[in-house]
Design an enzyme around this catalytic site. Sequence first.
Site, short mmCIF file in Angstrom:
data_model
loop_
_atom_site.label_atom_id
_atom_site.label_comp_id
_atom_site.label_asym_id
_atom_site.label_seq_id
_atom_site.Cartn_x
_atom_site.Cartn_y
_atom_site.Cartn_z
N TYR A 191 46.87 43.43 48.76
CA TYR A 191 47.66 43.01 47.60
C TYR A 191 49.14 43.34 47.78
O TYR A 191 49.98 42.82 47.05
CB TYR A 191 47.16 43.71 46.32
CG TYR A 191 45.73 43.43 45.96
CD1 TYR A 191 44.96 42.47 46.61
CD2 TYR A 191 45.10 44.18 44.95
CE1 TYR A 191 43.65 42.25 46.28
CE2 TYR A 191 43.79 43.95 44.60
CZ TYR A 191 43.05 42.99 45.27
OH TYR A 191 41.74 42.78 44.94
N SER A 241 33.16 45.79 49.44
CA SER A 241 33.57 44.69 48.59
C SER A 241 33.25 43.35 49.25
O SER A 241 33.53 43.16 50.44
CB SER A 241 35.09 44.80 48.34
OG SER A 241 35.58 43.67 47.67
N GLN A 287 31.69 45.93 45.07
CA GLN A 287 32.54 45.08 44.24
C GLN A 287 32.30 43.64 44.65
O GLN A 287 32.42 43.30 45.83
CB GLN A 287 34.01 45.45 44.41
CG GLN A 287 34.93 44.72 43.44
CD GLN A 287 36.39 45.06 43.67
OE1 GLN A 287 37.10 44.32 44.35
NE2 GLN A 287 36.86 46.17 43.12
N PRO A 293 36.50 39.26 36.28
CA PRO A 293 35.39 39.04 35.35
C PRO A 293 35.59 37.97 34.31
O PRO A 293 34.70 37.14 34.12
CB PRO A 293 35.17 40.41 34.71
CG PRO A 293 36.41 41.17 34.96
CD PRO A 293 36.97 40.64 36.26
N SER A 349 41.12 32.33 39.43
CA SER A 349 42.12 31.60 38.64
C SER A 349 41.68 30.20 38.28
O SER A 349 42.01 29.68 37.22
CB SER A 349 43.45 31.54 39.41
OG SER A 349 43.27 30.91 40.67
N ILE A 404 46.79 42.86 28.35
CA ILE A 404 46.33 44.18 28.79
C ILE A 404 45.67 44.90 27.61
O ILE A 404 44.61 45.52 27.75
CB ILE A 404 47.50 45.02 29.35
CG1 ILE A 404 48.05 44.36 30.62
CG2 ILE A 404 47.05 46.45 29.66
CD1 ILE A 404 49.35 44.97 31.11
N GLU A 415 44.51 43.40 24.74
CA GLU A 415 43.35 42.64 24.28
C GLU A 415 42.12 42.90 25.15
O GLU A 415 41.01 43.08 24.63
CB GLU A 415 43.68 41.14 24.32
CG GLU A 415 42.50 40.24 23.97
CD GLU A 415 42.82 38.78 24.19
OE1 GLU A 415 42.06 38.12 24.94
OE2 GLU A 415 43.83 38.29 23.63
N ASN A 416 42.32 42.96 26.45
CA ASN A 416 41.18 43.10 27.35
C ASN A 416 40.37 44.37 27.11
O ASN A 416 39.14 44.35 27.16
CB ASN A 416 41.67 43.08 28.81
CG ASN A 416 42.04 41.69 29.28
OD1 ASN A 416 41.68 40.69 28.65
ND2 ASN A 416 42.76 41.61 30.39
#
Length: 311
Positions: A74, A160, A184, A212, A217, A265, A267-268
């Site tokens: 990343y 992962s 993962q 999740p 995307s 952030i 809301e999740n």
Amino acid sequence: MNKTVAMMLSTAALAAAAGTASPKVKPVTIPLNDGRAIPQFGLGTYNSSVAEAKDALAVALKLGYRHVDTAHAYRNERGVGAAVKESGIPREEIWITSKLWPTDYDHGNAAESIDKMLERLGVDYIDLVYLHQPVGDYMAGWRGLEEAVKQGKIKSIGISNFDMDERAFDEIIAKAKIRPAIVQIELHPYAQHKAFREKCKKLGIAVEGWFPPLGGSGGNATLFGDKTIKELAAKYKKSPAQIILRWHVQEGFSTIPGARNPDYIKENIEVYNFKLSEDDMKKIRGLDKEKRFFTSTLAEIQHFKDWNPGD
């Protein structure tokens, strides 16, 4: 408005949100087979720049998040480390997960790669490190992770995306001196991987889902527009994302939705103040069609071992 001004305003908004928020969620944890416990809910940082990861995590920590997921690939670990350091929260209260890319271990250089990861994050240890992909010399990578555990540089280790190659998964299980604590995988209502999850359960391995609420995307409109998900969102007066995330929570998975917008952030993580009925859980389980949104095959990701994310 020029780009520099826009970035300044964005950063200011994030800082304001972080400054006015207060911790509201006490972390729920999931036990691991190594005796540790991972906070169930975390912040994903895929597709975030160094600055974006830092700002988003600053907001998340103010809201009660205590788990962040990053990776060498990343290229934002420095932002994560800076946010942790500047938060004022004791290091041991924040769970940091990162991942080794195949080039980090394909030539037996896992030890050096782990030291560089510690340096990028600016920490003395990492709570969890995954092998990111089931390609390259993953057994050499696993041996490197096991050695780092012995040295105290890493606390827990996992794999992962190894559901893409169960032969590789089985080889690690058979040869590991330290069994993976967690896997993962891509996990959402359309791809529930029930057989693989059952296999992990029998082995005492916890499950964490990436992307999740979206399934990637490209899955946003598909999942958020699903008739059942929309009906449940209306019934519980929640967003489609919250319905999907609550399903993850009640199924017992660890979940790491990515977000950079402070509102998202917040809301999740607001999924611990309601509960889906068992009938509604069954409705979501019934959406399973083993439909991945990451559609590359194992053969198509072999080139991952030739790409170096850099330092």
